[in-house]
Motif scaffolding. Sequence first.
Motif, PDB file in Angstrom:
ATOM      1  N   LEU A  13       6.641  -8.170 -18.881  1.00 63.15           N
ATOM      2  CA  LEU A  13       7.355  -8.456 -17.108  1.00 63.15           C
ATOM      3  C   LEU A  13       6.904  -8.745 -16.546  1.00 63.15           C
ATOM      4  O   LEU A  13       7.064  -8.964 -14.989  1.00 63.15           O
ATOM      5  CB  LEU A  13       7.377  -6.825 -16.998  1.00 63.15           C
ATOM      6  N   GLY A  14       6.137  -9.339 -16.758  1.00 64.97           N
ATOM      7  CA  GLY A  14       5.450 -11.177 -16.230  1.00 64.97           C
ATOM      8  C   GLY A  14       4.146  -9.871 -15.660  1.00 64.97           C
ATOM      9  O   GLY A  14       3.544  -9.146 -15.606  1.00 64.97           O
ATOM     10  N   GLU A  15       3.906 -10.415 -14.790  1.00 63.50           N
ATOM     11  CA  GLU A  15       2.582 -10.489 -14.303  1.00 63.50           C
ATOM     12  C   GLU A  15       2.971  -9.157 -12.800  1.00 63.50           C
ATOM     13  O   GLU A  15       4.108  -9.397 -12.131  1.00 63.50           O
ATOM     14  CB  GLU A  15       2.152 -11.119 -12.398  1.00 63.50           C
ATOM     15  N   VAL A  16       1.356  -8.120 -12.714  1.00 62.20           N
ATOM     16  CA  VAL A  16       1.783  -6.773 -11.242  1.00 62.20           C
ATOM     17  C   VAL A  16       1.476  -7.513 -10.462  1.00 62.20           C
ATOM     18  O   VAL A  16       0.221  -7.891 -10.297  1.00 62.20           O
ATOM     19  CB  VAL A  16       0.686  -5.656 -12.352  1.00 62.20           C
ATOM     20  N   LEU A  17       2.938  -7.351  -9.120  1.00 63.30           N
ATOM     21  CA  LEU A  17       2.439  -8.272  -8.011  1.00 63.30           C
ATOM     22  C   LEU A  17       2.104  -7.220  -6.921  1.00 63.30           C
ATOM     23  O   LEU A  17       1.415  -7.005  -6.259  1.00 63.30           O
ATOM     24  CB  LEU A  17       3.396  -8.771  -7.724  1.00 63.30           C
ATOM     25  N   TYR A  18       2.189  -5.998  -6.903  1.00 62.02           N
ATOM     26  CA  TYR A  18       2.519  -4.710  -6.353  1.00 62.02           C
ATOM     27  C   TYR A  18       2.681  -3.953  -6.676  1.00 62.02           C
ATOM     28  O   TYR A  18       3.412  -2.951  -7.586  1.00 62.02           O
ATOM     29  CB  TYR A  18       3.197  -5.258  -4.924  1.00 62.02           C
ATOM     30  N   LEU A  19       1.345  -2.633  -6.400  1.00 56.40           N
ATOM     31  CA  LEU A  19       1.182  -1.419  -6.853  1.00 56.40           C
ATOM     32  C   LEU A  19       1.382  -0.172  -5.784  1.00 56.40           C
ATOM     33  O   LEU A  19       0.947  -0.988  -4.496  1.00 56.40           O
ATOM     34  CB  LEU A  19      -0.056  -1.207  -7.482  1.00 56.40           C
ATOM     35  N   ARG A  20       2.658   0.621  -6.126  1.00 57.36           N
ATOM     36  CA  ARG A  20       2.924   1.705  -4.685  1.00 57.36           C
ATOM     37  C   ARG A  20       2.424   3.003  -5.432  1.00 57.36           C
ATOM     38  O   ARG A  20       3.318   3.216  -6.369  1.00 57.36           O
ATOM     39  CB  ARG A  20       4.275   1.393  -4.507  1.00 57.36           C
ATOM     40  N   SER A  21       1.479   3.443  -5.001  1.00 57.38           N
ATOM     41  CA  SER A  21       1.169   4.786  -5.267  1.00 57.38           C
ATOM     42  C   SER A  21       1.646   6.503  -4.763  1.00 57.38           C
ATOM     43  O   SER A  21       0.632   5.733  -2.938  1.00 57.38           O
ATOM     44  CB  SER A  21       0.126   4.839  -5.975  1.00 57.38           C
ATOM     45  N   HIS A  22       1.628   7.408  -5.161  1.00 61.52           N
ATOM     46  CA  HIS A  22       1.499   8.198  -3.753  1.00 61.52           C
ATOM     47  C   HIS A  22       0.596   9.533  -5.055  1.00 61.52           C
ATOM     48  O   HIS A  22       1.332  10.106  -6.006  1.00 61.52           O
ATOM     49  CB  HIS A  22       2.414   8.856  -3.360  1.00 61.52           C
ATOM     50  N   PHE A  23       0.044  10.546  -3.904  1.00 61.33           N
ATOM     51  CA  PHE A  23      -0.242  11.778  -5.191  1.00 61.33           C
ATOM     52  C   PHE A  23      -0.684  12.786  -3.745  1.00 61.33           C
ATOM     53  O   PHE A  23      -1.301  12.596  -2.398  1.00 61.33           O
ATOM     54  CB  PHE A  23      -1.742  11.879  -6.120  1.00 61.33           C
ATOM     55  N   ALA A  46      -1.180  -3.469  -2.723  1.00 58.77           N
ATOM     56  CA  ALA A  46      -1.486  -2.477  -3.275  1.00 58.77           C
ATOM     57  C   ALA A  46      -1.420  -1.855  -1.666  1.00 58.77           C
ATOM     58  O   ALA A  46      -2.159  -1.622  -0.408  1.00 58.77           O
ATOM     59  CB  ALA A  46      -2.433  -1.742  -4.021  1.00 58.77           C
ATOM     60  N   SER A  47      -0.547  -0.228  -1.646  1.00 60.66           N
ATOM     61  CA  SER A  47       0.124   0.960  -0.536  1.00 60.66           C
ATOM     62  C   SER A  47      -0.378   1.949  -1.480  1.00 60.66           C
ATOM     63  O   SER A  47       0.400   2.305  -2.537  1.00 60.66           O
ATOM     64  CB  SER A  47       1.421   0.571  -0.387  1.00 60.66           C
ATOM     65  N   LEU A  48      -1.259   3.174  -1.096  1.00 63.80           N
ATOM     66  CA  LEU A  48      -1.659   3.470  -1.355  1.00 63.80           C
ATOM     67  C   LEU A  48      -1.442   5.563  -0.391  1.00 63.80           C
ATOM     68  O   LEU A  48      -1.889   5.010   0.135  1.00 63.80           O
ATOM     69  CB  LEU A  48      -2.740   3.932  -2.519  1.00 63.80           C
ATOM     70  N   TYR A  49      -1.236   6.418  -0.762  1.00 63.79           N
ATOM     71  CA  TYR A  49      -0.706   7.506  -0.116  1.00 63.79           C
ATOM     72  C   TYR A  49      -1.422   8.686  -0.816  1.00 63.79           C
ATOM     73  O   TYR A  49      -1.115   9.011  -1.718  1.00 63.79           O
ATOM     74  CB  TYR A  49       0.369   7.600   0.144  1.00 63.79           C
ATOM     75  N   ALA A  50      -2.902   9.546  -0.140  1.00 62.42           N
ATOM     76  CA  ALA A  50      -3.107  10.774  -0.930  1.00 62.42           C
ATOM     77  C   ALA A  50      -3.366  12.435   0.217  1.00 62.42           C
ATOM     78  O   ALA A  50      -3.477  11.725   1.578  1.00 62.42           O
ATOM     79  CB  ALA A  50      -4.039  11.204  -1.621  1.00 62.42           C
ATOM     80  N   SER A  51      -2.593  13.339  -0.068  1.00 65.19           N
ATOM     81  CA  SER A  51      -2.255  14.091   1.325  1.00 65.19           C
ATOM     82  C   SER A  51      -1.960  15.347   0.739  1.00 65.19           C
ATOM     83  O   SER A  51      -1.760  15.722  -0.271  1.00 65.19           O
ATOM     84  CB  SER A  51      -0.589  13.724   2.064  1.00 65.19           C
ATOM     85  N   LEU A  52      -3.313  16.349   1.102  1.00 64.89           N
ATOM     86  CA  LEU A  52      -2.568  17.947   0.868  1.00 64.89           C
ATOM     87  C   LEU A  52      -2.264  18.492   1.734  1.00 64.89           C
ATOM     88  O   LEU A  52      -2.131  19.468   2.191  1.00 64.89           O
ATOM     89  CB  LEU A  52      -4.555  18.056   1.301  1.00 64.89           C
ATOM     90  N   ASN A  53      -1.281  17.361   2.411  1.00 64.58           N
ATOM     91  CA  ASN A  53      -0.114  18.425   3.497  1.00 64.58           C
ATOM     92  C   ASN A  53       1.284  17.605   3.520  1.00 64.58           C
ATOM     93  O   ASN A  53       1.917  18.243   3.945  1.00 64.58           O
ATOM     94  CB  ASN A  53      -0.843  17.772   4.823  1.00 64.58           C
ATOM     95  N   SER A  54       1.728  17.593   2.383  1.00 63.46           N
ATOM     96  CA  SER A  54       2.581  17.242   1.595  1.00 63.46           C
ATOM     97  C   SER A  54       3.612  16.870   0.602  1.00 63.46           C
ATOM     98  O   SER A  54       2.510  17.446  -0.011  1.00 63.46           O
ATOM     99  CB  SER A  54       3.162  15.781   2.196  1.00 63.46           C
ATOM    100  N   PRO A  55       4.324  18.131   0.577  1.00 57.00           N
ATOM    101  CA  PRO A  55       4.495  18.148  -1.036  1.00 57.00           C
ATOM    102  C   PRO A  55       5.442  16.949  -2.051  1.00 57.00           C
ATOM    103  O   PRO A  55       6.418  16.875  -2.613  1.00 57.00           O
ATOM    104  CB  PRO A  55       5.750  19.591  -0.816  1.00 57.00           C
ATOM    105  N   GLY A  56       5.023  16.133  -1.389  1.00 55.62           N
ATOM    106  CA  GLY A  56       4.990  14.446  -1.723  1.00 55.62           C
ATOM    107  C   GLY A  56       5.111  14.312  -3.297  1.00 55.62           C
ATOM    108  O   GLY A  56       5.694  13.207  -3.860  1.00 55.62           O
ATOM    109  N   GLY A  57       4.564  14.604  -4.290  1.00 52.64           N
ATOM    110  CA  GLY A  57       4.758  14.682  -5.770  1.00 52.64           C
ATOM    111  C   GLY A  57       3.501  13.488  -6.216  1.00 52.64           C
ATOM    112  O   GLY A  57       2.410  13.310  -5.635  1.00 52.64           O
ATOM    113  N   ILE A  58       3.693  12.964  -7.344  1.00 53.46           N
ATOM    114  CA  ILE A  58       2.872  11.920  -7.970  1.00 53.46           C
ATOM    115  C   ILE A  58       4.100  11.116  -8.458  1.00 53.46           C
ATOM    116  O   ILE A  58       4.619  11.245  -9.464  1.00 53.46           O
ATOM    117  CB  ILE A  58       2.193  12.430  -9.127  1.00 53.46           C
ATOM    118  N   CYS A  59       3.975   9.367  -8.122  1.00 55.01           N
ATOM    119  CA  CYS A  59       4.522   8.519  -8.749  1.00 55.01           C
ATOM    120  C   CYS A  59       3.174   6.940  -8.574  1.00 55.01           C
ATOM    121  O   CYS A  59       2.519   7.069  -7.022  1.00 55.01           O
ATOM    122  CB  CYS A  59       5.531   8.262  -7.860  1.00 55.01           C
TER     123      CYS A  59
END
Length: 327
Positions: free
Chosen positions: A144-154, A224-237
């Motif tokens: 897969l090579g190197e991890v260049l970018y991580l996008r994550s939300h909870f 990396a771009s990360l998002y966490a919120s107690l105000n959206s039913p966005g899930g975990i990915c």
Amino acid sequence: MRKKYNWGILAPGKIAHKFAEGLKILEKANLYSVGSRSAERAAAFAKEHGFAKHYGSYHEMVADPLLDIVYIASPHSHHMEHTLLCLGHGKNVICEKAFAMNSSEVNTMISMAEEKDLFLMEALWPPFQPSYIKALDALKRGNLGEVLYLRSHFAFKAPYDPDGRLFNPKLGGGALLDIGIYPLIDTLTFIGKPITIEAFASFAPSGVDHTVDIHLDMGKGRYASLYASLNSPGGICTELFCSNGKITLSRNRDLTQTCKIEAEESDPLVYTFKPAAMGYHLEAIEVMDCLDRQVGQSSYVSWSFSRDLIETMDAVRKRINLVYPGN
Ligand SMILES: NC(=O)c1ccc[n+]([C@@H]2O[C@H](COP(=O)([O-])OP(=O)(O)OC[C@H]3O[C@@H](n4cnc5c(N)ncnc54)[C@H](OP(=O)(O)O)[C@@H]3O)[C@@H](O)[C@H]2O)c1
């Protein structure tokens, strides 16, 4: 097989029920005691899950010489106090995330564990899960090579209650410490520690962060771009964009987990896992394995990993100006 370990639960709230379900399926774990600020709550929890003893105070519980390991499940604001209480009474500790309110508290906890020659670990769920281990194995294989970018939300929608644990600043509430910690765990695991941190937040009326949006630069063209919120039913990915492919890790509210691996010029591979007891027993297995091997810290969640994690959260807090009473 070594003797069974006597487990105690300190602060029998919501997550402690899930952890107790995990202990139940482990042969080496003896459900020994429960300590609560309320004798009635301790008795009810002990009866529900089959713990032998119950105490109406944390001090009484940790004074019991037969208790080996304490699982601490109190609010963030009390993790250092309760960890020091347990270590001071010669008990090994697994303490819920966030390990403490800031890095100074975490350093105090680790110093005491070292001084007393006792085991101490932050109770982090992801590093023990099969989907995580699958992703790490896939990256190690190299195609897969190197991890260049991580996008994550909870993200999930929590009803606003200024006195409840999630929104009360006195209990260390807010999105970052409660759930923003997960995208940060992923970042540290799959890419490493950031060298530059940008962050934005919106705040609940109680003063804690309702939502936090974090942008990290790890150097060498990795972000990396990360998002966490107690105000959206966005899930975990979490998505890992690699130089030759992509990995997507996701989980449902019941903690069923999926790892999708897409390597260039291959068909995607999708793995789904549903561990027993929602996977919480895997943390307890690690604690007992470490005690069998007489090591003071876990290699899955080492003290240096917990230090990096809380230092990164301290830095994010600085960017968004999130201040708690007293720290
Ligand atoms: N690993 C995971 O997947 C996961 C998931 C959810 C939460 N957590 C973590 O687990 C910890 C507890 O979360 P939870 O959702 O179980 O919380 P909770 O339901 O509110 O339980 C916390 C417990 O702490 C005790 N406590 C001690 N001092 C307190 C105080 N001043 N105010 C309120 N409660 C106090 C209470 O038990 P007694 O009064 O009976 O002693 C209470 O039941 C947090 O650190 C959280 O981040 C982890």
